[in-house]
Write an enzyme that holds these catalytic residues in place. Structure first.
Site, short mmCIF file in Angstrom:
data_model
loop_
_atom_site.label_atom_id
_atom_site.label_comp_id
_atom_site.label_asym_id
_atom_site.label_seq_id
_atom_site.Cartn_x
_atom_site.Cartn_y
_atom_site.Cartn_z
N SER A 159 5.17 4.36 31.19
CA SER A 159 6.23 4.12 32.15
C SER A 159 6.52 2.65 32.43
O SER A 159 7.58 2.32 32.97
CB SER A 159 5.87 4.78 33.47
OG SER A 159 4.73 4.15 34.05
N SER B 29 0.37 4.14 30.64
CA SER B 29 1.65 3.49 30.94
C SER B 29 1.68 1.99 30.71
O SER B 29 2.75 1.38 30.79
CB SER B 29 2.06 3.79 32.38
OG SER B 29 2.58 5.09 32.47
N LYS C 259 6.08 -4.89 37.71
CA LYS C 259 6.60 -3.52 37.66
C LYS C 259 7.10 -3.16 39.06
O LYS C 259 6.47 -3.51 40.07
CB LYS C 259 5.48 -2.56 37.23
CG LYS C 259 5.94 -1.14 36.93
CD LYS C 259 4.77 -0.29 36.39
CE LYS C 259 5.19 1.11 36.00
NZ LYS C 259 4.06 1.91 35.45
#
Ligand SMILES: [Zn+2]
Lengths: 486, 501
Positions: A158, A182, A83
C-alpha cells in the site's frame, strides 16, 4: 515512458554531508526536489499533499541554524516523503480516504518528529491504498499512483506513493508502513531498498492504525546505506507506544562493509517450491542468483522449512481485518472528518461511513467484524492467532541453524493497472512478505536485477527479532553483488 | 427469607446499620414463597491523578472538553499507555476482596456510541486482573465476587430534544473529560437474596474502597455506580430464571427500592402466567419503578479481542508483596476491634465505621477512655461529626465523666462545645462552673428531702417495686433541680440506695 530518476539530486548521505558542510544549502536542495515534483507529479501522482511552503520554511530555518554553527543532525536538509497515514501537525492527513476529509491532526507522529529533529525536511504526504489496504495503490480515494519505471504499471502498495516518490527522485528517502508487505513489495516493484523493522523497533505513535499487531513503519531508500541511516534515526524506544522495544535504535550501519563470510543463509523451501502459485520464473531466477551471489561471497546456503508459511495469507486475512474493524470504528462522523447527515446518530454514522469508506475498506471491515463475532471468534480470529504462534515457533527453530533467510519479495514484477481486480489474486501478492508481520520479525527488500519485462525485481532478507544488524549486513552484500552484475 | 420492611435479615441476626440508608423501603417486600436472586455490578472510578491511558487530569467538574488529548479523544494514530497506579489500585482492591490477583490482558469491547471516542472500550475480558474472591457482609453472609477488572470510562452525553434518549434527540452534547478515566468493575455472583443484603454489600464494598483510598466512591457524583441483575424463583428451587439488568440507580436506598420493585414486577408477571423478557431496565427514581431500555433483540455482540496496543499486565511477586504489606485495616477488621474495645454490637460498630468515626473511636479508647462511653457519645451525641474534637481531648472528657467529675448531662454539654469550637474539657467545664459535687453536699440535700417528703420516702423504701422506682425518679429530679443538673445521676442513685438501708 519512464520517470525513474532515483536519487536525482544525490543520496541522503551525500545531501546531508553537503548541507552540513555548507557546500549546498537546505533551501537549494528543497527547491531542486520541489521543481522535480512539479515536473513529474502530474503523471506519477505520488502525493496527496505536497508540503511546498512548509518544506521551504523548514529549509530556511535549517540554513540559519547551520550558518550559526549548529549541528542539525544526520539527515541535514534531506527531503523526505511521508506516507499519508502518519500524522503531521496542522497538515492534512487522509489515509487516502474520504472519511478523513478536512482533518488536520493536532499532533505529529513520533517518526515525523524524529526525522525533523535529525534535520530531514518533509516535502509531502504520499498516496496509499485507502487505510493501507491493498497491494497496488489502486484503492486510493484520490486516484492511483503510477510506477515511475513504467507509468502503465502499479507501484505496488500500500505504500505506493512513498515508493514512487523515491523512484521518481522527488525525495531520496520516504517512510512507508508495512502491515503485510506494504513497504517491501512496492520497494521491489520500484527498484528500491525497503525495510520492515522488527515489530516495536519503530514507534507507531501517530501512525493511523490498520492492523495494530502487524503495522510497522520503515524507510524506502535508493541504497542500503541510506536505508540504514534513516532506520537509525526513526528507531528506538518511545514511551508513547507501549509495544515499543525498550532499547535504543540498533547501529545497523555498523556492519554494512563486513561481508557475509561464514553466515548461514536459509532458503524457505515452501516459498520457492511448487506450493505457492504464481511465482514468476524470472523472479525465481533472480532469487537463485542472489543465493549464488551470497555463496560466492562466502556464505553457506541451505534449504529449510517453515510449514505454516503457506498459511500466512489465511491467518493474515483474519487478524488484520479483525483489528482493522475495531481500529476503524472511530471514523463515525461524530468528532472529525466526513459527516453525512442522518435522522439520528446511528443513521448519521451509517451515512458517513457509507460515503467515506471505499469498497476494499468496507470489505475488510466486514470480514474482520465477522471473524470476531460471537460463535466465530475462536474458529477464525482464534485459529489465526494459533497459526501465528506456531509460525513463530517454526521460525525460532529455523533460526537456530540460520542467521538470515532469503526469499523473493513479490511473486512477480509490477503488474498493469486492473490486472488484479479479483481481491484474492491481489492478496496473493503478499505471500512472501506476510510471515514477517505475523511473527514480528524484520525483513528487507533489496533490488537484485530486472525481470524479463525490464522491471525491477527485489529479493527479501528475513532476520530474527531485533536481527536488523545482520539483515542490513546481508542486504549490503546483495547490493554490491547486484551492482557488480549490472 | 428476610422481611426487608422490618429489616430482619435471613440469618436472623441483627440488621445492618448503614449510612446513606435513606427512608425505609416503601415498596412491599416480596412474598414468602418467592426468593430474590441478585448479582451486582459496581463501577468505581479510581481517583488517580491522571486518566487510565494518557496524562490528562482525572478531575470531576472541569469545563467540558478541557481535560482531553489525542489519546483520550481517540484521535487517529494515538496510542494508550497504561497508568500503573490504576493497575496497582485495582490489585489492592482485588487483594482486599480475597481475589486471585493474576496476570491480565486488556481487551477491546467493541460497540458504537458517540461518547466513546474510539467506538470501543478498552477493558478486560477473559483475563481480568482479579477473579474469584468474596466479600463478607457484617452479619456474616458471604457474597462471592466473580471478578474485579480494569476498564476506561466513557464521556458524558447530554441528549437535547425528544424523550432524552439518543434515538429521539435533536442534537447531543458530549463532554469527553470523563473519557478514559480509570474504572474498576466489581461483579458479584448472584448470591444476594434480599434487598438489605444488596445494600449491605454496596455499603461494605464502599467502605473497603474508602479504606484503600482508591476512590471517593460517591454515588451521587457517579464515582460509584451500581447496576443490579435481578431475577426471582419459587423458594426452595435453585433455578435461574430470566433476569433484568437495572441501571441508573443513584443511591444505596434507591438500590433497595429498585430491587424490591423489580422482583415484585417479575413475580406479578409469573403469577399472571406471563414472564419477564431479558432486558436492560432503567430505575426511575421519581416514579419509583423501572422502565424498559434495550431489549435482547438489540443485544450487542462486543467482539472482544486482546488490545494489541497494550502489553499484558504481569505483576511481579514483589509488587504483590508490597501491596499486601501496605494493606490498610479494612472495615471488617476495624468493626471487630471496635466490638471488643467498646463492648458494642456489630451494628453499632458498623455505624461507626460507616460514619468514618471508627479510627477516632479506637484512638480515644487507646488514650484511656472508657470504650462504651466513647461509643455512646459518638453514636448519640456526635451524629453530626466529631468537629474540632481530637481523640486525646475526647478521652480526657470521657475520663472526667467516668471519674465522676462531670455528670452525663454536663458531659454532653461540654462535648457539644468541644466539638463546635475545640478547647480542653477541663477549661470548658471550669468556665461553665461544672465542679464535681462532693457527696457531703448531696447527703445534706437528701436529708432535707427525706424530712420534707416523708410519705414519698417510705414509698421509695417500700415493697412495691414499681412505686419505688417512681419515687427514685422523684427524688433524683428534686436533687437535680436543686443542683441545676450538676449532680451525677449515678452518684445520686448510689446515695439514695445507701440510705434505704
Ligand atoms: Zn487525555
Amino acid at each position: 515512458m519512464t520517470h525513474a530518476q532515483p536519487a536525482a539530486f544525490g543520496t541522503a548521505h551525500s545531501i546531508a554531508a553537503a548541507v552540513r558542510s555548507g557546500e549546498r544549502t537546505a533551501a537549494s536542495v528543497v527547491d531542486e526536489h520541489l521543481a522535480r515534483i512539479d515536473a513529474a507529479e502530474g503523471e506519477v501522482n505520488a502525493y496527496n499533499h505536497v508540503m511546498a511552503a512548509e518544506a521551504r520554511a523548514a529549509a530556511a530555518d535549517l540554513d540559519v541554524r547551520i550558518a550559526a554553527g549548529e549541528d542539525v543532525g544526520p539527515l541535514a536538509g534531506v527531503p523526505v516523503t511521508l506516507k499519508d497515514n502518519m500524522c503531521t501537525r496542522g497538515v492534512p492527513t487522509t489515509c487516502s480516504s474520504k472519511i478523513l476529509e478536512g482533518w488536520h491532526p493536532p499532533y505529529s507522529a513520533t517518526v515525523v518528529d524524529r526525522l525533523a529533529a535529525a534535520g530531514a525536511i518533509a516535502v509531502g504526504k504520499a498516496n496509499l491504498d485507502e487505510f493501507a489496504m491493498g497491494s497496488s495503490t489502486e484503492n486510493s480515494a484520490f486516484g492511483p499512483t503510477r510506477n515511475p519505471h513504467n507509468l502503465g504499471t502499479v507501484p505496488g502498495g500500500s505504500s505506493g506513493g512513498s515508493a514512487a516518490a523515491v523512484a521518481a527522485g522527488f525525495s531520496p528517502l520516504s517512510l512507508g508502513s508495512d502491515t503485510g508487505g506494504s513497504i517491501r513489495q512496492p520497494a521491489s516493484f520500484c527498484g528500491l531498498v525497503g525495510v520492515k523493522p522488527t515489530y516495536g523497533a519503530v514507534s507507531r505513535y501517530g501512525l493511523i492504525a490498520f492492523g495494530s499487531s502487524l503495522d510497522q513503519i520503515g524507510p524506502f531508500a535508493t541504497d542500503v546505506a541510506d536505508a540504514a541511516l534513516s532506520y537509525e534515526v526513526i528507531a528506538g524506544h518511545d514511551e508513547r507506544d507501549s509495544t515499543s522495544v525498550a532499547q535504543p535504535a540498533l547501529a545497523v550501519s555498523s556492519k554494512l562493509d563486513a561481508g557475509v563470510e561464514g553466515l548461514r543463509v536459509g532458503i524457505i523451501s515452501e516459498m520457492v517450491g511448487g506450493s505457492i502459485e504464481g511465482l514468476a520464473p524470472d523472479v525465481l531466477a533472480r532469487t537463485t542468483a542472489a543465493a549464488d551471489a551470497l555463496v560466492a561471497a562466502g556464505a553457506t546456503v541451505d534449504e529449510c522449512s517453515i510449514p505454516t508459511s503457506i498459511h500466512g495469507i489465511a491467518a493474515y486475512y483474519m487478524v488484520a481485518p479483525a483489528e482493522a474493524s475495531s481500529n476503524l470504528a472511530r471514523f463515525d462522523g461524530v468528532r472529525y472528518g466526513l459527516r453525512e447527515d442522518g435522522n439520528n446518530t446511528a443513521a448519521m454514522n451509517t451515512a458517513s461511513r457509507t460515503a467515506g469508506f471505499g469498497d476494499e475498506v468496507k470489505r475488510r471491515i466486514m470480514l474482520g467484524t465477522y471473524a470476531l463475532s460471537a460463535g466465530y471468534r475462536d474458529a477464525y480470529y482464534g485459529k489465526a492467532q494459533q497459526v501465528r504462534a506456531k509460525m513463530a515457533e517454526e521460525f525460532a527453530s529455523v533460526y537456530e541453524r540460520f542467521d538470515v533467510l532469503l526469499t523473493p519479495t513479490a511473486p512477480s514484477t509490477a503488474f498493469a493497472f486492473g490486472a488484479k481486480a479479483d481481491p484474492m489474486a491481489m492478496y496473493l501478492n503478499d505471500v512472501y512478505t506476510i510471515p514477517s508481520n505475523l511473527v514480528g520479525h524484520p525483513a528487507i527488500s533489496v533490488p537484485f536485477g530486472a525481470g524479463d519485462d525490464g522491471m525491477p525485481i527485489g529479493v527479501q532478507v528475513l532476520a530474527p527479532l531485533m536481527g536488523e544488524v545482520v539483515m542490513f549486513q546481508v542486504a549490503a552484500e546483495l547490493e554490491r553483488a547486484a551492482g557488480g552484475a549490472a | 427469607m428476610s422481611d426487608a420492611s422490618t429489616g430482619v435479615s435471613a440469618s436472623g441476626m441483627a440488621p445492618v446499620v448503614m449510612i446513606d440508608r435513606g427512608p425505609d423501603i416503601h415498596e412491599p417486600s416480596i412474598p414468602d414463597d418467592w426468593e430474590l436472586v441478585c448479582g451486582l455490578e459496581v463501577h468505581v472510578e479510581l481517583s488517580t491523578a491522571t486518566k487510565l491511558f494518557c496524562g490528562c487530569a482525572n478531575a470531576f467538574g472541569a469545563e467540558p472538553n478541557t481535560n482531553v488529548c489525542p489519546t483520550c479523544l481517540g484521535l487517529p494514530g494515538s496510542l494508550p499507555v497504561i497508568n500503573e497506579k490504576a493497575v496497582t489500585d485495582a490489585m489492592r482492591l482485588g487483594r482486599a476482596l480475597n481475589c486471585t490477583v493474576q496476570p491480565a490482558v486488556m481487551a477491546r469491547k467493541n460497540y458504537f456510541y458517540p461518547d466513546m471516542p474510539k467506538d470501543f472500550q478498552t477493558s478486560q475480558y477473559d483475563k481480568p486482573t482479579n477473579e474469584n474472591g468474596w466479600l463478607d457482609l457484617p452479619d456474616g453472609t458471604r457474597i462471592n465476587v466473580e471478578r474485579a477488572h480494569i476498564e476506561e470510562d466513557t464521556g458524558k452525553s447530554t441528549h437535547v430534544g425528544g424523550d432524552g434518549r439518543i434515538s429521539s434527540a435533536e442534537y447531543s452534547l458530549i463532554d469527553y473529560n470523563r473519557a478514559g478515566v480509570p474504572l474498576l468493575e466489581i461483579v458479584s455472583r448472584p448470591d444476594i437474596r434480599t434487598a438489605e443484603e444488596a445494600k449491605a454489600y454496596v455499603s461494605e464494598l464502599r467502605g473497603i474502597v474508602l479504606a484503600l483510598g482508591v476512590s471517593d466512591a460517591r454515588m451521587e457524583e457517579g464515582s460509584m455506580r451500581v447496576d443490579a441483575n435481578i431475577s426471582v424463583r419459587p423458594r426452595g428451587t435453585d433455578e435461574l430464571r430470566l433476569r433484568c439488568e437495572v441501571k441508573n440507580i443513584n443511591s444505596i436506598s434507591s438500590l433497595g427500592r429498585a430491587i424490591q420493585h423489580e422482583a415484585n414486577r417479575h413475580i406479578d408477571l409469573y403469577l399472571t402466567g406471563d414472564r419477564p423478557i431479558q432486558e436492560t431496565r432503567h430505575w426511575d427514581e421519581e416514579a419509583g419503578r423501572t422502565r424498559s431500555g434495550r431489549s435482547k433483540e438489540d443485544a450487542e455482540d462486543y467482539r472482544y479481542f486482546p488490545e494489541p496496543d497494550l502489553v499484558p499486565l504481569e505483576p511481579s511477586a514483589e509488587e504483590l508483596q508490597a501491596i499486601d504489606e501496605s494493606m490498610p485495616q479494612l472495615p471488617a477488621a476495624i468493626r471487630s476491634e471496635l466490638m471488643t474495645a467498646a463492648e458494642i454490637g456489630v451494628e453499632d460498630a458498623g455505624l461507626l465505621v460507616d460514619r468514618g468515626d471508627a479510627v477516632f473511636a479506637l484512638e480515644a479508647i487507646g488514650a484511656g477512655a472508657d470504650g462504651s462511653r466513647v461509643a455512646v457519645h459518638l453514636i448519640n451525641n456526635l451524629a453530626d461529626g466529631v468537629g474540632a474534637l481530637t481523640p486525646a481531648s475526647f478521652a480526657e472528657l470521657v475520663a472526667m465523666e467516668t471519674g465522676g467529675d462531670l455528670s452525663s448531662t454536663q458531659t454532653k454539654e461540654v462535648l457539644a462545645e468541644m466539638a463546635g469550637t475545640g478547647g480542653s474539657a477541663k477549661d470548658i467545664a471550669a468556665a461553665k462552673g461544672f465542679e464535681a459535687m462532693d457527696t457531703g453536699e448531696l447527703d445534706g440535700l437528701i436529708d432535707g428531702l427525706i424530712a420534707d417528703h416523708a410519705d414519698e420516702w417510705s414509698r421509695f423504701c417500700g415493697d412495691d417495686e414499681g412505686d419505688a422506682k417512681k419515687m427514685a425518679g422523684f427524688f433524683t429530679g428534686q436533687i437535680m433541680k436543686a443542683t441545676r443538673g450538676q449532680a451525677d445521676g449515678k452518684v445520686v442513685a448510689q446515695l439514695l440506695n445507701a440510705r434505704k438501708g
